[in-house]
Write a protein that holds these residues in place. Structure first.
Motif, PDB file in Angstrom:
ATOM      1  N   HIS A 246      -1.773  98.973  25.885  1.00 48.17           N
ATOM      2  CA  HIS A 246      -0.855  99.131  24.746  1.00 48.17           C
ATOM      3  C   HIS A 246       0.072  97.932  24.555  1.00 48.17           C
ATOM      4  CE1 HIS A 246       1.257 100.617  28.267  1.00 48.17           C
ATOM      5  NE2 HIS A 246       2.375 100.319  27.650  1.00 48.17           N
ATOM      6  N   GLU A 247      -0.040  96.911  25.431  1.00 48.70           N
ATOM      7  CA  GLU A 247       0.857  95.754  25.261  1.00 48.70           C
ATOM      8  C   GLU A 247       0.090  94.603  24.646  1.00 48.70           C
ATOM      9  OE1 GLU A 247       4.087  96.062  28.879  1.00 48.70           O
ATOM     10  OE2 GLU A 247       3.027  94.194  28.591  1.00 48.70           O
ATOM     11  N   GLY A 248      -0.369  94.788  23.416  1.00 43.41           N
ATOM     12  CA  GLY A 248      -1.271  93.803  22.834  1.00 43.41           C
ATOM     13  C   GLY A 248      -0.639  92.909  21.780  1.00 43.41           C
ATOM     14  N   ALA A 249      -1.242  91.714  21.653  1.00 41.49           N
ATOM     15  CA  ALA A 249      -0.930  90.820  20.540  1.00 41.49           C
ATOM     16  C   ALA A 249      -2.248  90.191  20.102  1.00 41.49           C
ATOM     17  CB  ALA A 249       0.058  89.741  20.961  1.00 41.49           C
ATOM     18  N   GLY A 250      -2.388  89.954  18.815  1.00 45.69           N
ATOM     19  CA  GLY A 250      -3.648  89.390  18.342  1.00 45.69           C
ATOM     20  C   GLY A 250      -3.574  88.958  16.896  1.00 45.69           C
ATOM     21  N   VAL A 251      -4.762  88.824  16.301  1.00 47.02           N
ATOM     22  CA  VAL A 251      -4.879  88.303  14.945  1.00 47.02           C
ATOM     23  C   VAL A 251      -5.595  89.331  14.066  1.00 47.02           C
ATOM     24  CG1 VAL A 251      -5.790  86.410  13.541  1.00 47.02           C
ATOM     25  CG2 VAL A 251      -5.096  85.974  15.895  1.00 47.02           C
ATOM     26  N   VAL A 252      -5.090  89.505  12.843  1.00 45.22           N
ATOM     27  CA  VAL A 252      -5.733  90.431  11.908  1.00 45.22           C
ATOM     28  C   VAL A 252      -7.093  89.856  11.496  1.00 45.22           C
ATOM     29  CG1 VAL A 252      -5.612  91.461   9.602  1.00 45.22           C
ATOM     30  CG2 VAL A 252      -3.561  91.359  11.047  1.00 45.22           C
ATOM     31  N   GLU A 253      -8.145  90.671  11.691  1.00 44.92           N
ATOM     32  CA  GLU A 253      -9.512  90.220  11.438  1.00 44.92           C
ATOM     33  C   GLU A 253     -10.033  90.803  10.116  1.00 44.92           C
ATOM     34  OE1 GLU A 253     -11.088  88.345  13.792  1.00 44.92           O
ATOM     35  OE2 GLU A 253     -13.218  88.554  13.385  1.00 44.92           O
ATOM     36  N   GLU A 254      -9.597  92.022   9.795  1.00 49.03           N
ATOM     37  CA  GLU A 254     -10.077  92.703   8.586  1.00 49.03           C
ATOM     38  C   GLU A 254      -9.079  93.798   8.231  1.00 49.03           C
ATOM     39  OE1 GLU A 254     -14.014  94.364   9.259  1.00 49.03           O
ATOM     40  OE2 GLU A 254     -13.891  95.569   7.427  1.00 49.03           O
ATOM     41  N   VAL A 255      -8.882  94.032   6.927  1.00 46.58           N
ATOM     42  CA  VAL A 255      -7.962  95.120   6.538  1.00 46.58           C
ATOM     43  C   VAL A 255      -8.703  96.150   5.696  1.00 46.58           C
ATOM     44  CG1 VAL A 255      -5.887  93.680   6.607  1.00 46.58           C
ATOM     45  CG2 VAL A 255      -7.126  93.918   4.466  1.00 46.58           C
ATOM     46  N   GLY A 256      -8.305  97.423   5.857  1.00 45.66           N
ATOM     47  CA  GLY A 256      -8.884  98.508   5.070  1.00 45.66           C
ATOM     48  C   GLY A 256      -8.244  98.554   3.694  1.00 45.66           C
ATOM     49  N   THR A 257      -8.742  99.443   2.834  1.00 43.70           N
ATOM     50  CA  THR A 257      -8.203  99.540   1.478  1.00 43.70           C
ATOM     51  C   THR A 257      -6.738  99.977   1.521  1.00 43.70           C
ATOM     52  OG1 THR A 257      -9.036 101.789   1.344  1.00 43.70           O
ATOM     53  CG2 THR A 257     -10.402 100.077   0.352  1.00 43.70           C
ATOM     54  N   GLY A 258      -5.979  99.434   0.598  1.00 39.40           N
ATOM     55  CA  GLY A 258      -4.583  99.849   0.455  1.00 39.40           C
ATOM     56  C   GLY A 258      -3.621  99.170   1.415  1.00 39.40           C
TER      57      GLY A 258
ATOM     58  N   THR B 145       4.252  87.094  23.440  1.00 38.89           N
ATOM     59  CA  THR B 145       4.581  88.123  22.442  1.00 38.89           C
ATOM     60  C   THR B 145       3.963  89.473  22.772  1.00 38.89           C
ATOM     61  OG1 THR B 145       2.783  87.276  21.052  1.00 38.89           O
ATOM     62  CG2 THR B 145       5.010  86.525  20.558  1.00 38.89           C
ATOM     63  N   CYS B 146       2.826  89.489  23.508  1.00 35.80           N
ATOM     64  CA  CYS B 146       2.239  90.788  23.836  1.00 35.80           C
ATOM     65  C   CYS B 146       3.212  91.615  24.673  1.00 35.80           C
ATOM     66  CB  CYS B 146       0.881  90.640  24.526  1.00 35.80           C
ATOM     67  SG  CYS B 146       0.934  90.089  26.243  1.00 35.80           S
ATOM     68  N   LEU B 147       4.028  90.951  25.487  1.00 35.12           N
ATOM     69  CA  LEU B 147       4.973  91.689  26.327  1.00 35.12           C
ATOM     70  C   LEU B 147       5.989  92.452  25.478  1.00 35.12           C
ATOM     71  CD1 LEU B 147       5.695  88.990  29.049  1.00 35.12           C
ATOM     72  CD2 LEU B 147       3.947  90.763  29.065  1.00 35.12           C
ATOM     73  N   LEU B 148       6.277  91.908  24.293  1.00 34.62           N
ATOM     74  CA  LEU B 148       7.275  92.557  23.428  1.00 34.62           C
ATOM     75  C   LEU B 148       6.755  93.870  22.842  1.00 34.62           C
ATOM     76  CD1 LEU B 148       8.805  89.423  21.685  1.00 34.62           C
ATOM     77  CD2 LEU B 148       9.867  90.880  23.411  1.00 34.62           C
ATOM     78  N   ALA B 149       5.481  94.191  23.119  1.00 34.81           N
ATOM     79  CA  ALA B 149       4.953  95.488  22.676  1.00 34.81           C
ATOM     80  C   ALA B 149       5.494  96.626  23.523  1.00 34.81           C
ATOM     81  CB  ALA B 149       3.425  95.470  22.733  1.00 34.81           C
ATOM     82  N   CYS B 150       6.121  96.302  24.664  1.00 36.09           N
ATOM     83  CA  CYS B 150       6.549  97.409  25.534  1.00 36.09           C
ATOM     84  C   CYS B 150       7.779  97.070  26.375  1.00 36.09           C
ATOM     85  CB  CYS B 150       5.380  97.848  26.413  1.00 36.09           C
ATOM     86  SG  CYS B 150       5.716  99.333  27.357  1.00 36.09           S
ATOM     87  N   GLY B 151       7.582  96.774  27.652  1.00 40.46           N
ATOM     88  CA  GLY B 151       8.671  96.701  28.633  1.00 40.46           C
ATOM     89  C   GLY B 151       9.909  95.924  28.241  1.00 40.46           C
ATOM     90  N   PRO B 152       9.807  94.604  28.062  1.00 37.39           N
ATOM     91  CA  PRO B 152      11.018  93.832  27.793  1.00 37.39           C
ATOM     92  C   PRO B 152      11.752  94.295  26.537  1.00 37.39           C
ATOM     93  CG  PRO B 152       9.173  92.368  28.265  1.00 37.39           C
ATOM     94  CD  PRO B 152       8.612  93.751  28.167  1.00 37.39           C
TER      95      PRO B 152
END
Ligand code: CU
Ligand code: ZN
Length: 367
Positions: free
Chosen positions: A62-74, A164-171
């Motif tokens: 759950h502590e992830g960071a990444g790049v948007v690859e594809e977006v759904g409608t809306g 930045t992935c760390l900012l998904a949780c603990g710190p």
């Protein structure tokens, strides 16, 4: 699409890295290519089988960071190529809780997320047609994840994924608690119980707010040494009556702000007792075991102490995480020091072993 993912097949057994299918994003959803993911105690807790609400098979992380690859409608708030942090705590901006401005507990997708599904009640993960459930709405121990757009924080692309992935949780839990939940005032005295990832974040937050005295309490002398790097001006061993020592340091009154970051109810009690008579504010951040109770002598409340708590430190993910990333880019937040080990997804079980041995602060999986 096929991808590599670490699957929790059976509680108490190592995760098994294998090929899974991931379906394209539906309306309001986003496919994210995961670039880095921290390995957190919550993942280990669920993998061990101790979490009563856990389920298997599922993909942890759950502590992830990444790049948007594809977006759904809306989907309007992120586009292909954007850098994002994954949020187990979404922010829809529309539900009664989000609109109140008083809480970060968004109601929009809560129910299905808790069951391991995306908001429409189905998973995007499968293996030979057999559905595999998501975890915390994130499932980032994988090359890709599909998540609702309201659970992605769009961030400055110049920041490293590893930090930045760390900012998904603990710190973030600790920093946000000091900055926005407790709103620590300049010149104040703070005490932080527990110098793990969350506690170190709280120390950093107190320092950023200009606290004058920052007292760190932990069982481990090594952790206390580390705490000094993140802003602690005083360190106390948890085994040596820390409440009395905090009272001694504050003319018998206690600290203006106390933070609990251990999940132990006895420590929570200490955090209440170490808060100052008159206006001491005690903020609980640790997650206690199911069914455990915190006992508070009412006199502590009637004489002016306030007790509060917050999941994710009260941080509103889409609002606050990008702000913390900006602070990191500006050099105000030292996150790089938190990463102690780096490994590929195939070695995710090694990260659990390091955690059990309390070796290092944070392991980050790099893709
Ligand atoms: Cu976590
Ligand atoms: Zn909401």
């Amino acid at each position: 699409m096929e991808m590599r993912a670490a699957v929790l097949e059976k509680f108490g057994e190592p995760l098994i890295v294998q090929d899974l299918d991931i379906a394209p994003p539906k309306a309001g959803e986003v496919l994210v290519k995961v670039k880095a993911c921290g390995v957190c105690h919550t993942d280990l807790y669920t993998a061990s089988g101790a979490d009563p609400s856990g389920y298997a098979p599922c993909v942890l992380g759950h502590e992830g960071a990444g790049v948007v690859e594809e977006v759904g409608t809306g989907v309007t708030s992120v586009k292909v190529g954007d850098h994002v942090v994954t949020l187990f705590s979404p922010e829809c901006g529309e539900c009664i809780h989000c609109r109140s401005g008083k809480t970060n507990i968004c109601l929009k997708i809560r129910e299905q997320q808790g069951k391991g599904f995306l908001p429409d009640g189905t998973p995007r993960l499968s293996r030979n047609g057999e559905p595999i459930r998501h975890f915390m709405g994130t499932s980032t121990f994988a090359e890709y994840t599909v998540m609702p757009e309201i659970a992605l924080a769009k961030i400055d692309p110049s920041a490293s994924f590893e930090a930045t992935c760390l900012l998904a949780c603990g710190p973030t839990t600790g920093i946000a608690a000091a900055l926005w939940k407790a709103e620590v005032q300049k010149g104040s005295t703070c005490a932080v119980f527990g110098a793990g990832m969350v506690g170190l974040g709280a120390l950093l937050g107190c320092k950023l707010q200009g606290a004058e005295r920052i007292i760190a309490v932990d069982l481990s002398p090594q952790r206390l040494e580390l705490a000094k790097k993140y802003g602690a001006t005083h360190t106390l061993l948890a085994s040596e009556d820390p409440v009395q020592q905090i009272l001694d340091l504050t003319e018998g009154f206690g600290a203006d702000y106390t933070f609990e970051a251990t999940g132990r109810v006895d420590v929570m009690g200490q955090a209440v007792e170490a808060a100052r008579m008159g206006w001491g504010l005690c903020t609980m951040l640790g997650v206690a075991g199911k069914g455990e109770k915190l006992e508070i002598i009412p006199r502590f409340l009637i004489t002016g102490r306030t007790v509060q708590g917050g999941s994710f430190g009260g941080a509103k993910g889409r609002t606050h995480v990008p702000q913390l990333v900006d602070m990191y880019v500006q050099g105000k937040l030292d996150l790089d020091g938190f990463v102690s080990h780096r490994m590929p997804l195939d070695d995710v079980n090694d990260a659990f072993e390091l955690m059990k041995k309390q070796d290092g602060i944070r392991s980050v999986i790099q893709f």
